[in-house]
Design a protein around this motif. Structure first.
Motif, PDB file in Angstrom:
ATOM      1  N   GLY A  41       0.805  -1.223   0.000  1.00 14.81           N
ATOM      2  CA  GLY A  41       0.000   0.000   0.000  1.00 14.81           C
ATOM      3  C   GLY A  41       0.832   1.263   0.000  1.00 14.81           C
ATOM      4  N   PHE A  42       2.109   1.178  -0.462  1.00 14.69           N
ATOM      5  CA  PHE A  42       3.066   2.305  -0.461  1.00 14.69           C
ATOM      6  C   PHE A  42       3.174   2.899   0.939  1.00 14.69           C
ATOM      7  N   SER A  43       3.242   2.028   1.947  1.00 15.95           N
ATOM      8  CA  SER A  43       3.192   2.482   3.336  1.00 15.95           C
ATOM      9  C   SER A  43       4.554   2.834   3.930  1.00 15.95           C
TER      10      SER A  43
ATOM     11  N   ARG B  10      12.171  -0.417 -10.916  1.00 12.56           N
ATOM     12  CA  ARG B  10      11.284  -1.511 -10.530  1.00 12.56           C
ATOM     13  C   ARG B  10       9.904  -0.979 -10.137  1.00 12.56           C
ATOM     14  N   ARG B  11       8.856  -1.631 -10.571  1.00 12.82           N
ATOM     15  CA  ARG B  11       7.495  -1.206 -10.207  1.00 12.82           C
ATOM     16  C   ARG B  11       6.669  -2.395  -9.756  1.00 12.82           C
ATOM     17  N   ASP B  12       5.629  -2.118  -8.975  1.00 13.65           N
ATOM     18  CA  ASP B  12       4.660  -3.151  -8.613  1.00 13.65           C
ATOM     19  C   ASP B  12       3.564  -3.067  -9.688  1.00 13.65           C
ATOM     20  N   VAL B  13       3.601  -4.017 -10.624  1.00 12.72           N
ATOM     21  CA  VAL B  13       2.806  -3.895 -11.844  1.00 12.72           C
ATOM     22  C   VAL B  13       1.439  -4.556 -11.683  1.00 12.72           C
ATOM     23  N   ARG B  14       0.422  -3.809 -12.008  1.00 14.60           N
ATOM     24  CA  ARG B  14      -0.916  -4.394 -12.029  1.00 14.60           C
ATOM     25  C   ARG B  14      -1.633  -4.075 -13.340  1.00 14.60           C
ATOM     26  N   SER B  15      -1.312  -2.922 -13.906  1.00 13.49           N
ATOM     27  CA  SER B  15      -2.092  -2.437 -15.052  1.00 13.49           C
ATOM     28  C   SER B  15      -1.413  -2.591 -16.399  1.00 13.49           C
ATOM     29  N   TYR B  16      -0.155  -2.958 -16.455  1.00 17.79           N
ATOM     30  CA  TYR B  16       0.569  -2.810 -17.713  1.00 17.79           C
ATOM     31  C   TYR B  16       1.026  -4.120 -18.328  1.00 17.79           C
ATOM     32  N   PHE B  17       0.410  -5.229 -17.940  1.00 17.80           N
ATOM     33  CA  PHE B  17       0.880  -6.519 -18.451  1.00 17.80           C
ATOM     34  C   PHE B  17       0.503  -6.748 -19.915  1.00 17.80           C
ATOM     35  N   LYS B  18       1.417  -7.400 -20.633  1.00 17.48           N
ATOM     36  CA  LYS B  18       1.154  -7.904 -21.987  1.00 17.48           C
ATOM     37  C   LYS B  18       1.128  -9.437 -21.892  1.00 17.48           C
ATOM     38  N   PRO B  19       0.390 -10.080 -22.784  1.00 15.84           N
ATOM     39  CA  PRO B  19       0.260 -11.544 -22.646  1.00 15.84           C
ATOM     40  C   PRO B  19       1.471 -12.334 -23.172  1.00 15.84           C
ATOM     41  N   ASP B  20       2.437 -11.682 -23.811  1.00 11.92           N
ATOM     42  CA  ASP B  20       3.598 -12.388 -24.396  1.00 11.92           C
ATOM     43  C   ASP B  20       4.229 -13.356 -23.399  1.00 11.92           C
ATOM     44  N   PRO B  21       4.492 -14.578 -23.833  1.00 10.01           N
ATOM     45  CA  PRO B  21       5.082 -15.556 -22.892  1.00 10.01           C
ATOM     46  C   PRO B  21       6.513 -15.189 -22.490  1.00 10.01           C
ATOM     47  N   ASN B  84     -11.175   3.052  -5.830  1.00  7.81           N
ATOM     48  CA  ASN B  84     -11.896   2.501  -6.972  1.00  7.81           C
ATOM     49  C   ASN B  84     -11.206   2.740  -8.310  1.00  7.81           C
ATOM     50  N   LYS B  85     -10.240   3.659  -8.309  1.00  6.96           N
ATOM     51  CA  LYS B  85      -9.468   3.891  -9.550  1.00  6.96           C
ATOM     52  C   LYS B  85      -8.230   2.997  -9.628  1.00  6.96           C
ATOM     53  N   ILE B  86      -7.991   2.237  -8.565  1.00  7.52           N
ATOM     54  CA  ILE B  86      -6.746   1.467  -8.491  1.00  7.52           C
ATOM     55  C   ILE B  86      -6.993   0.001  -8.826  1.00  7.52           C
ATOM     56  N   LYS B  87      -6.229  -0.495  -9.782  1.00  5.23           N
ATOM     57  CA  LYS B  87      -6.303  -1.923 -10.125  1.00  5.23           C
ATOM     58  C   LYS B  87      -5.395  -2.664  -9.149  1.00  5.23           C
ATOM     59  N   ILE B  88      -5.919  -3.718  -8.521  1.00  7.67           N
ATOM     60  CA  ILE B  88      -5.103  -4.361  -7.477  1.00  7.67           C
ATOM     61  C   ILE B  88      -4.370  -5.612  -7.935  1.00  7.67           C
ATOM     62  N   GLU B  89      -4.692  -6.139  -9.097  1.00  6.58           N
ATOM     63  CA  GLU B  89      -4.000  -7.367  -9.530  1.00  6.58           C
ATOM     64  C   GLU B  89      -4.119  -7.569 -11.033  1.00  6.58           C
ATOM     65  N   GLY B  90      -3.140  -8.310 -11.570  1.00  8.07           N
ATOM     66  CA  GLY B  90      -3.162  -8.661 -12.987  1.00  8.07           C
ATOM     67  C   GLY B  90      -3.009 -10.173 -13.139  1.00  8.07           C
ATOM     68  N   LEU B 184       0.470   3.980  -6.798  1.00  8.31           N
ATOM     69  CA  LEU B 184      -0.236   4.495  -5.612  1.00  8.31           C
ATOM     70  C   LEU B 184       0.181   5.934  -5.304  1.00  8.31           C
ATOM     71  N   GLU B 185       1.372   6.327  -5.755  1.00  7.56           N
ATOM     72  CA  GLU B 185       1.794   7.724  -5.615  1.00  7.56           C
ATOM     73  C   GLU B 185       1.113   8.573  -6.704  1.00  7.56           C
ATOM     74  N   GLU B 186       1.161   8.087  -7.936  1.00 10.93           N
ATOM     75  CA  GLU B 186       0.504   8.757  -9.075  1.00 10.93           C
ATOM     76  C   GLU B 186      -0.955   9.073  -8.785  1.00 10.93           C
ATOM     77  N   LYS B 187      -1.651   8.082  -8.221  1.00 11.07           N
ATOM     78  CA  LYS B 187      -3.096   8.226  -8.032  1.00 11.07           C
ATOM     79  C   LYS B 187      -3.446   8.925  -6.721  1.00 11.07           C
ATOM     80  N   GLY B 188      -2.435   9.359  -5.989  1.00  7.62           N
ATOM     81  CA  GLY B 188      -2.694  10.131  -4.781  1.00  7.62           C
ATOM     82  C   GLY B 188      -3.123   9.324  -3.575  1.00  7.62           C
TER      83      GLY B 188
END
Lengths: 220, 220
Positions: A41-43, B10-21, B84-90, B184-188
Motif C-alpha cells: 500500500g506504499f506504506s 522496478r514497479r509493482d505492476v498491475r495495469s501494464y501486463f502484456k500476454p507475451d510468454p 476505486n481507480k486502483i487496479k489491485i492485480e493482474g 499508488l503515488e501517481e493516483k494520490g
C-alpha cells in the motif's frame, strides 16, 4: 555495478570487516536504495537507526554472545564442532551498525493490501533491507544480518517505541574481500540446494520438464 | 542492467501486463537470482510454484475480488473514491503467476540464527522475492505482488502441504511500460516520505546533522 554481479557477489559478512569509515554520501546512497523498495500500500513502514556509539554496540554484542551460548547448547557434538568455527557477528569490527524497524501504524489503520496478510508490513521492511544489501555490495560495503539477539532488549537499548518492531540488526563496513561462496557453505554447515528441485508448476510437487532443463542449463 | 537503475525502475505492476510468454531461459535466470538470496543459517527455505493454468488462476482471481470488496467496505467515502481507480492485480492479464513459499522445517529444527528470531525463516523468502523482482526488472519483466488473498485458500488450491507457508503470490509478465512513479503515488493514495525523516543515529528520534544533509543532497 551490474545487477546480477551484485546478486552473485553479495555476502553475509561477519569475518571480513575493516574499520575504515563509510562516508556519509555512500551511506546516503545505500539508504536511498532501501527507501526505493516496494511496500504494501506504499506504506514505507521502515526507519533506520545508524549505530556508531561504541558503548551501545558493546551492550548489543554482549547479548549476541549470550544467545550464541544458548544456541550452542541445543546442538549435537558434531554440529557444535562446526558451529564453533563460525563467527556469527561483526558488531564491533564493522564500521557501523543499522537497526531497521517497522512502524505498522504508518498510513494506517487500513493499509491497502494488508487486510488478509498483515505480515506484508514487516515483509516490506525486509524488501528495503534487500535493496540496502545489494546497494552496499555495489558500493563495496559488506553487510551482515545479526539475528542472535533478543529483539525487545535491543529495542530498549535503542529507545525504540513499543508500537515499532525491530526487523533486523545489521553490521556494515568495508571488507578485506567478498568470498566466492557463503561462509556457511564453505565451512560445511549446509549445502546449496539444486534450484530445479525447488520449482514446481501449477501445484506443489509437480515438475515441468522444459523448465527443469532450463533451470539446470542456465547460469547467471 | 545497472543495480541502481533496476532499483529505481522496478514497479509493482498491475495495469501494464502484456500476454507475451516469458521464455523458460528468462524465467530460469530470474529464479536463479532469487535462489542466490541470503537465508538465515543458509536454510534456503523457499519453493516457487509457477502457475500457468487458466482455471487455477481464475479461482485465485475470484478470491482477490472478494477480498477487494471486503477492504472497500472499511474505507471512508474519500478513500473509496481513490481506491476505486486502483487496479489491485493482474492475475489473468500477466503471462504467469508464481506462488512463493517458506518451508521452515528445512535443515531444522535448530537453524543457525533463528533461536531468537524465528521469523527470519519467512524473511529469507522475502529476500529471495526481492532478488526475483529486481532480476525481472533487468529482464524487462514486470512483477506485481497480490496480497488481497486468503493464504489458506490459495494453499488448498495449489495443494501446498500444511507445514509450508505461503509468503507471496506474484504475477509476472512483459509490460507496455514501467511508469516513472509508483501507481499508488501517481493516483494520490499516499505520498513518498522524505528519507531524512526516517533515519536516526544511535537511538530512536535522534538526528545527525551531517547525515541528514547527505541524505537530502544525494540522488541515486
Amino acid at each position: 555495478m551490474d545487477l546480477y554481479e551484485a546478486i552473485k557477489g553479495r555476502r553475509d559478512v561477519r569475518s571480513y570487516f575493516k574499520p575504515d569509515p563509510i562516508p556519509d554520501e555512500v551511506l546516503a546512497r545505500i539508504l536511498h536504495a532501501a527507501h526505493l523498495a516496494p511496500s504494501v500500500g506504499f506504506s514505507q513502514p521502515w526507519n533506520f537507526i545508524v549505530v556508531k556509539d561504541r558503548a551501545i554496540r558493546e551492550r548489543i554484542k554482549e547479548e549476541a554472545e549470550r544467545q550464541r551460548r544458548r544456541y550452542e547448547e541445543l546442538l549435537t557434538e558434531d554440529r557444535k564442532a562446526i558451529f564453533n568455527k563460525i563467527k556469527i557477528e561483526g558488531i564491533l569490527e564493522s564500521s557501523l551498525n543499522i537497526a531497521v524497524t517497522a512502524d505498522c501504524t504508518r498510513f494506517g489503520p487500513h493499509v491497502l493490501g494488508r487486510i488478509t496478510m498483515p505480515e506484508t508490513c514487516q515483509y516490506s521492511v525486509v524488501l528495503a533491507i534487500a535493496n540496502l544489501w545489494l546497494a552496499a555490495r555495489a558500493e563495496n560495503v559488506g553487510v551482515g544480518w545479526v539475528s542472535f539477539l533478543d529483539k525487545e532488549l535491543v529495542k530498549r537499548i535503542l529507545e525504540i517505541p513499543d508500537h515499532v518492531e525491530l526487523i533486523a540488526y545489521l553490521t556494515m563496513g568495508y571488507v578485506t574481500s567478498f568470498p566466492e561462496r557463503p561462509e556457511l557453505e564453505e565451512k560445511g554447515w549446509n549445502t546449496r540446494l539444486p534450484l530445479s528441485d525447488l520449482v514446481y508448476q501449477d501445484r506443489w510437487g509437480r515438475k515441468n520438464e522444459d523448465l527443469r532443463r532450463a533451470l539446470e542449463e542456465t547460469k547467471v
